[in-house]
Design a protein around this motif. Structure first.
Motif, short mmCIF file in Angstrom:
data_model
loop_
_atom_site.label_atom_id
_atom_site.label_comp_id
_atom_site.label_asym_id
_atom_site.label_seq_id
_atom_site.Cartn_x
_atom_site.Cartn_y
_atom_site.Cartn_z
N PHE A 90 0.80 -1.30 -0.11
CA PHE A 90 -0.14 -0.16 0.06
C PHE A 90 0.70 1.40 -0.19
CE2 PHE A 90 -4.35 -1.57 0.58
CZ PHE A 90 -4.07 -2.63 1.19
N GLU A 105 -2.37 12.70 9.00
CA GLU A 105 -3.86 11.79 8.73
C GLU A 105 -3.11 11.25 7.09
OE1 GLU A 105 -7.51 13.62 8.33
OE2 GLU A 105 -8.08 12.25 6.90
N PHE A 108 -4.69 6.45 1.71
CA PHE A 108 -4.12 5.26 1.01
C PHE A 108 -4.57 4.80 -0.39
CE2 PHE A 108 -1.79 3.12 4.47
CZ PHE A 108 -2.09 3.92 5.45
N GLY A 109 -3.77 4.34 -1.00
CA GLY A 109 -4.02 3.69 -2.37
C GLY A 109 -4.83 2.43 -2.25
N PHE B 34 -5.57 7.10 15.39
CA PHE B 34 -6.35 7.04 14.19
C PHE B 34 -6.99 5.48 14.47
CE2 PHE B 34 -4.76 10.37 11.60
CZ PHE B 34 -3.46 10.58 12.02
N TYR B 36 -8.43 3.08 11.47
CA TYR B 36 -8.47 2.79 9.94
C TYR B 36 -9.68 1.59 9.76
CZ TYR B 36 -5.58 6.30 8.32
OH TYR B 36 -4.99 7.46 7.96
N GLN B 38 -10.63 -1.56 6.87
CA GLN B 38 -10.41 -2.11 5.47
C GLN B 38 -11.46 -3.23 5.31
OE1 GLN B 38 -6.81 -4.44 5.14
NE2 GLN B 38 -6.35 -3.88 3.05
N LEU B 44 -7.45 0.87 2.84
CA LEU B 44 -7.60 1.27 4.19
C LEU B 44 -8.40 2.76 4.00
CD1 LEU B 44 -5.20 -0.63 4.89
CD2 LEU B 44 -5.12 0.88 6.96
N LEU B 46 -10.11 5.91 6.32
CA LEU B 46 -10.07 6.44 7.73
C LEU B 46 -11.61 6.41 8.43
CD1 LEU B 46 -8.39 8.00 9.94
CD2 LEU B 46 -9.19 10.04 8.77
N LYS B 49 -10.38 9.92 13.95
CA LYS B 49 -8.94 10.23 14.38
C LYS B 49 -9.19 11.24 15.62
CE LYS B 49 -9.36 14.08 11.10
NZ LYS B 49 -9.26 14.69 9.61
N GLU B 88 -11.83 -5.47 8.56
CA GLU B 88 -10.46 -5.44 9.73
C GLU B 88 -10.17 -4.00 9.82
OE1 GLU B 88 -7.03 -7.59 7.91
OE2 GLU B 88 -6.05 -7.95 10.06
N PHE B 90 -7.90 -1.27 11.99
CA PHE B 90 -6.47 -1.07 12.44
C PHE B 90 -6.58 0.29 13.51
CE2 PHE B 90 -4.16 -4.25 10.12
CZ PHE B 90 -5.11 -4.53 8.78
#
Lengths: 117, 113
Positions: A90, A105, A108-109, B34, B36, B38, B44, B46, B49, B88, B90
């Motif tokens: 990632f 912050e 993500f790709g 944070f 995150y 998925q 991922l 957000l 935060k 999932e 994180f």
């Protein structure tokens, strides 16, 4: 505004082959990162960049190289792929927000799934 | 070593049950926190935060998290989960004066209809 994009989405390599993963962002972010995701280990930072022309090692840099020739692109290279590099990769980017505090912050790709046989 | 710990590896719930996922970190000083998420086959995203201010943070999709500085914790909660919350999760911590995020190992949440 595409955000963070990654190329390719999937790749299968043989041991010893080389390849480059491309990350691009259109948000004018200064900071870019490459992570690998493995089951039960979360995301681990491979390399990162705090600006065009700069790179630094992360937590697991061995076997990888990176380049940040343009602000919007961050390339991850595998010179001689090994089965241990089978993973999902990632890319992420972030920007400094706030005058005196770093608010990291990250965006993500979609990831690249790499298999090394 | 500095780290981020997520207590549960896999949580299985029924729809409408309440969810709480634990996250503890070992960094001193002011940190950014944070969560995150998925979803299967996706990248991922957000959820929420915490930078400063009210330690109870509300995020998207009905999630919230509470920062307890004295316990070095940032636990994620949702009062009533849905099947679509299967994913999932994180926890991530931005240590003081650092560009990097440290991630926990993740918690897989499976919600059964």
């Amino acid at each position: 505004n595409a955000g963070v994009t990654q190329t390719p989405k999937f790749r299968v390599l043989k041991t010893g082959q080389s390849m480059t993963l491309l990350c691009a962002q259109d948000m004018n972010h200064e900071y870019m990162y490459w992570y690998r995701q493995d089951p039960g280990m979360g995301l681990r930072l491979i390399h990162y960049s705090v600006g065009e022309g700069t790179t630094a090692k992360g937590e697991v840099p061995d076997g990888y190289n990176v380049s940040r020739l343009k602000k919007q692109n961050f390339l991850l290279g595998l010179e001689s792929a090994a089965p241990s590099q089978t993973s999902v990769y990632f890319c992420a980017s972030s920007i400094l927000a706030g005058a005196s505090t770093f608010y990291n912050e990250q965006f993500f790709g979609p990831g690249t799934r790499l298999t090394v046989l | 070593a500095q780290s981020v710990s997520q207590h549960n590896h896999h949580v299985i719930l029924s729809e409408a049950a309440s969810l709480e996922l634990g996250c503890n970190y070992s960094y001193g000083g002011t940190v950014n926190l944070f969560w995150y998420v998925q979803y299967p086959g996706q990248h991922l995203q957000l959820l929420l935060k915490y930078f400063s201010g009210d330690p109870l943070v509300k995020g998207i999709k009905g999630f919230e998290a509470e920062f307890i500085k004295s316990k070095f914790s940032f636990n994620l909660r949702k009062p009533s989960v849905q099947w679509s919350d299967t994913a999932e999760y994180f926890c991530a911590v931005n240590p003081p004066n650092d560009y990097k995020l440290s991630f926990g190992a993740g918690t897989t949440v499976t919600v059964r209809a």
